[in-house]
Design a protein around this motif. Structure first.
Motif, PDB file in Angstrom:
ATOM      1  N   LYS A 110     -17.383 -93.024  86.519  1.00 56.67           N
ATOM      2  CA  LYS A 110     -18.157 -92.921  87.414  1.00 56.67           C
ATOM      3  C   LYS A 110     -17.849 -91.425  87.383  1.00 56.67           C
ATOM      4  CE  LYS A 110     -18.067 -93.608  92.441  1.00 56.67           C
ATOM      5  NZ  LYS A 110     -18.455 -91.940  93.065  1.00 56.67           N
ATOM      6  N   LYS A 111     -17.019 -91.015  87.054  1.00 63.02           N
ATOM      7  CA  LYS A 111     -17.371 -88.708  87.407  1.00 63.02           C
ATOM      8  C   LYS A 111     -17.953 -88.228  86.619  1.00 63.02           C
ATOM      9  CE  LYS A 111     -13.920 -87.487  90.308  1.00 63.02           C
ATOM     10  NZ  LYS A 111     -14.708 -87.498  91.712  1.00 63.02           N
ATOM     11  N   GLU A 112     -18.169 -88.645  84.975  1.00 67.76           N
ATOM     12  CA  GLU A 112     -18.925 -88.602  83.959  1.00 67.76           C
ATOM     13  C   GLU A 112     -20.621 -88.497  84.633  1.00 67.76           C
ATOM     14  OE1 GLU A 112     -15.845 -89.949  80.307  1.00 67.76           O
ATOM     15  OE2 GLU A 112     -17.271 -91.110  80.737  1.00 67.76           O
ATOM     16  N   ARG A 113     -20.379 -89.976  85.377  1.00 64.96           N
ATOM     17  CA  ARG A 113     -22.101 -90.776  85.426  1.00 64.96           C
ATOM     18  C   ARG A 113     -22.165 -89.550  86.825  1.00 64.96           C
ATOM     19  NH1 ARG A 113     -23.116 -94.180  89.573  1.00 64.96           N
ATOM     20  NH2 ARG A 113     -21.496 -93.319  90.860  1.00 64.96           N
ATOM     21  N   ASP A 114     -21.443 -89.464  86.862  1.00 63.82           N
ATOM     22  CA  ASP A 114     -21.570 -88.425  88.901  1.00 63.82           C
ATOM     23  C   ASP A 114     -22.241 -86.745  88.175  1.00 63.82           C
ATOM     24  OD1 ASP A 114     -20.641 -90.318  90.212  1.00 63.82           O
ATOM     25  OD2 ASP A 114     -19.419 -89.598  90.940  1.00 63.82           O
ATOM     26  N   CYS A 115     -21.202 -86.563  86.760  1.00 63.87           N
ATOM     27  CA  CYS A 115     -21.871 -85.548  86.675  1.00 63.87           C
ATOM     28  C   CYS A 115     -22.825 -85.218  86.479  1.00 63.87           C
ATOM     29  CB  CYS A 115     -20.638 -84.880  85.965  1.00 63.87           C
ATOM     30  SG  CYS A 115     -20.155 -83.293  84.547  1.00 63.87           S
ATOM     31  N   LEU A 116     -23.531 -86.876  85.322  1.00 61.82           N
ATOM     32  CA  LEU A 116     -24.143 -86.624  84.148  1.00 61.82           C
ATOM     33  C   LEU A 116     -25.807 -86.126  85.043  1.00 61.82           C
ATOM     34  CD1 LEU A 116     -24.142 -89.293  81.894  1.00 61.82           C
ATOM     35  CD2 LEU A 116     -24.829 -86.385  81.275  1.00 61.82           C
ATOM     36  N   ILE A 117     -25.457 -86.625  86.167  1.00 57.12           N
ATOM     37  CA  ILE A 117     -26.735 -87.059  87.166  1.00 57.12           C
ATOM     38  C   ILE A 117     -26.899 -85.456  88.045  1.00 57.12           C
ATOM     39  CG2 ILE A 117     -27.220 -87.640  89.612  1.00 57.12           C
ATOM     40  CD1 ILE A 117     -26.343 -90.340  89.015  1.00 57.12           C
ATOM     41  N   MET A 118     -25.413 -84.978  87.899  1.00 56.84           N
ATOM     42  CA  MET A 118     -25.776 -83.553  88.565  1.00 56.84           C
ATOM     43  C   MET A 118     -26.225 -82.511  87.565  1.00 56.84           C
ATOM     44  SD  MET A 118     -22.262 -83.286  90.976  1.00 56.84           S
ATOM     45  CE  MET A 118     -21.953 -84.503  92.697  1.00 56.84           C
ATOM     46  N   ILE A 119     -26.227 -82.776  86.310  1.00 55.48           N
ATOM     47  CA  ILE A 119     -26.418 -81.787  85.389  1.00 55.48           C
ATOM     48  C   ILE A 119     -28.463 -82.239  85.195  1.00 55.48           C
ATOM     49  CG2 ILE A 119     -26.398 -81.270  82.975  1.00 55.48           C
ATOM     50  CD1 ILE A 119     -23.440 -81.986  83.210  1.00 55.48           C
ATOM     51  N   LYS A 120     -28.608 -83.074  85.181  1.00 52.56           N
ATOM     52  CA  LYS A 120     -29.676 -83.284  85.522  1.00 52.56           C
ATOM     53  C   LYS A 120     -30.709 -83.346  86.362  1.00 52.56           C
ATOM     54  CE  LYS A 120     -33.896 -85.057  84.087  1.00 52.56           C
ATOM     55  NZ  LYS A 120     -34.284 -84.393  83.034  1.00 52.56           N
ATOM     56  N   GLU A 121     -30.084 -83.335  88.223  1.00 54.90           N
ATOM     57  CA  GLU A 121     -30.775 -83.298  88.896  1.00 54.90           C
ATOM     58  C   GLU A 121     -30.648 -81.974  89.873  1.00 54.90           C
ATOM     59  OE1 GLU A 121     -30.025 -86.385  91.307  1.00 54.90           O
ATOM     60  OE2 GLU A 121     -31.386 -87.831  90.354  1.00 54.90           O
ATOM     61  N   PHE A 122     -29.931 -81.183  88.639  1.00 50.13           N
ATOM     62  CA  PHE A 122     -29.163 -79.253  89.218  1.00 50.13           C
ATOM     63  C   PHE A 122     -30.679 -78.586  89.381  1.00 50.13           C
ATOM     64  CE2 PHE A 122     -28.500 -74.524  87.968  1.00 50.13           C
ATOM     65  CZ  PHE A 122     -27.196 -74.892  89.178  1.00 50.13           C
ATOM     66  N   LYS A 123     -30.913 -77.683  91.044  1.00 45.42           N
ATOM     67  CA  LYS A 123     -32.519 -77.078  90.725  1.00 45.42           C
ATOM     68  C   LYS A 123     -31.861 -76.006  91.538  1.00 45.42           C
ATOM     69  CE  LYS A 123     -35.174 -80.951  91.348  1.00 45.42           C
ATOM     70  NZ  LYS A 123     -34.792 -82.198  90.458  1.00 45.42           N
ATOM     71  N   ASN A 124     -31.622 -74.643  90.788  1.00 40.92           N
ATOM     72  CA  ASN A 124     -30.886 -73.555  91.108  1.00 40.92           C
ATOM     73  C   ASN A 124     -31.909 -72.360  89.983  1.00 40.92           C
ATOM     74  OD1 ASN A 124     -29.854 -71.336  92.818  1.00 40.92           O
ATOM     75  ND2 ASN A 124     -27.854 -71.699  91.091  1.00 40.92           N
ATOM     76  N   SER A 125     -33.269 -72.625  90.429  1.00 39.97           N
ATOM     77  CA  SER A 125     -33.889 -70.825  89.649  1.00 39.97           C
ATOM     78  C   SER A 125     -34.211 -71.126  87.782  1.00 39.97           C
ATOM     79  CB  SER A 125     -32.756 -69.721  89.559  1.00 39.97           C
ATOM     80  OG  SER A 125     -31.487 -69.831  88.660  1.00 39.97           O
ATOM     81  N   VAL A 126     -33.992 -70.787  87.215  1.00 41.92           N
ATOM     82  CA  VAL A 126     -34.094 -71.496  85.532  1.00 41.92           C
ATOM     83  C   VAL A 126     -32.925 -71.219  85.226  1.00 41.92           C
ATOM     84  CG1 VAL A 126     -36.420 -69.878  86.500  1.00 41.92           C
ATOM     85  CG2 VAL A 126     -34.469 -68.678  84.964  1.00 41.92           C
ATOM     86  N   PHE A 127     -31.821 -71.201  85.172  1.00 39.54           N
ATOM     87  CA  PHE A 127     -30.919 -71.652  84.420  1.00 39.54           C
ATOM     88  C   PHE A 127     -30.068 -72.240  85.060  1.00 39.54           C
ATOM     89  CE2 PHE A 127     -30.433 -66.853  85.752  1.00 39.54           C
ATOM     90  CZ  PHE A 127     -31.224 -66.385  84.214  1.00 39.54           C
ATOM     91  N   PRO A 128     -30.071 -73.213  83.537  1.00 46.19           N
ATOM     92  CA  PRO A 128     -29.056 -74.240  83.780  1.00 46.19           C
ATOM     93  C   PRO A 128     -28.163 -74.672  84.365  1.00 46.19           C
ATOM     94  CG  PRO A 128     -29.666 -74.071  81.413  1.00 46.19           C
ATOM     95  CD  PRO A 128     -30.379 -72.708  82.747  1.00 46.19           C
ATOM     96  N   VAL A 129     -27.095 -75.652  84.340  1.00 49.74           N
ATOM     97  CA  VAL A 129     -25.732 -75.908  85.914  1.00 49.74           C
ATOM     98  C   VAL A 129     -24.948 -75.100  85.322  1.00 49.74           C
ATOM     99  CG1 VAL A 129     -25.617 -78.176  84.157  1.00 49.74           C
ATOM    100  CG2 VAL A 129     -24.993 -77.186  87.105  1.00 49.74           C
TER     101      VAL A 129
END
Length: 132
Positions: A6-25
């Motif tokens: 579940k934590k890995e799933r949560d992390c994958l989703i947050m990486i994909k859906e991260f929206k903060n400027s032009v930089f990756p999470v």
């Protein structure tokens, strides 16, 4: 399909859906969003990297092609189950919350069968697209 927690799933989703400027999470971003300490996030990231789902480069984190596919599977399963639950009379927000506890365990092929039985819905109760 890779087996993930579940934590890995949560992390994958947050990486994909991260929206903060032009930089990756970054690790610090994930730690704050997941409300867990950086060493614990790093442990999760290392497992995801071992599974080939993410890549880390100079502190930045991104999904690999396999990670993108896993994200799509997770989202498809989640949204399909939301339709099933909501059509069964469960409030959409409540369904979303409950399904988030186990969607990562549901086989993608089973979700496709459920989708077919539901008439292949195009959107979840929240109006988000379902891609089966």
């Amino acid at each position: 399909m890779k087996t993930i927690t579940k934590k890995e799933r949560d992390c994958l989703i947050m990486i994909k859906e991260f929206k903060n400027s032009v930089f990756p999470v970054r690790l610090k971003d994930l730690s704050g969003m997941m409300n867990i300490k950086p060493p614990s996030v790093l442990e999760i990231l290392n497992r995801l990297e071992e599974k080939g789902l993410i890549k880390k480069d100079r502190g930045m984190i991104a999904l690999t092609i396999d990670g993108e596919e896993e994200y799509k599977r997770i989202v498809t399963v989640h949204r399909t189950l939301e339709v099933l639950y909501s059509r069964s009379g469960i409030d959409a927000d409540e369904a979303c919350k409950k399904i988030g506890n186990f969607d990562f365990l549901v086989d993608y092929d089973d979700a496709k069968k459920i989708s077919n039985a539901l008439g292949n819905p195009k959107k979840c109760p929240h109006g988000k697209e379902i891609q089966v």
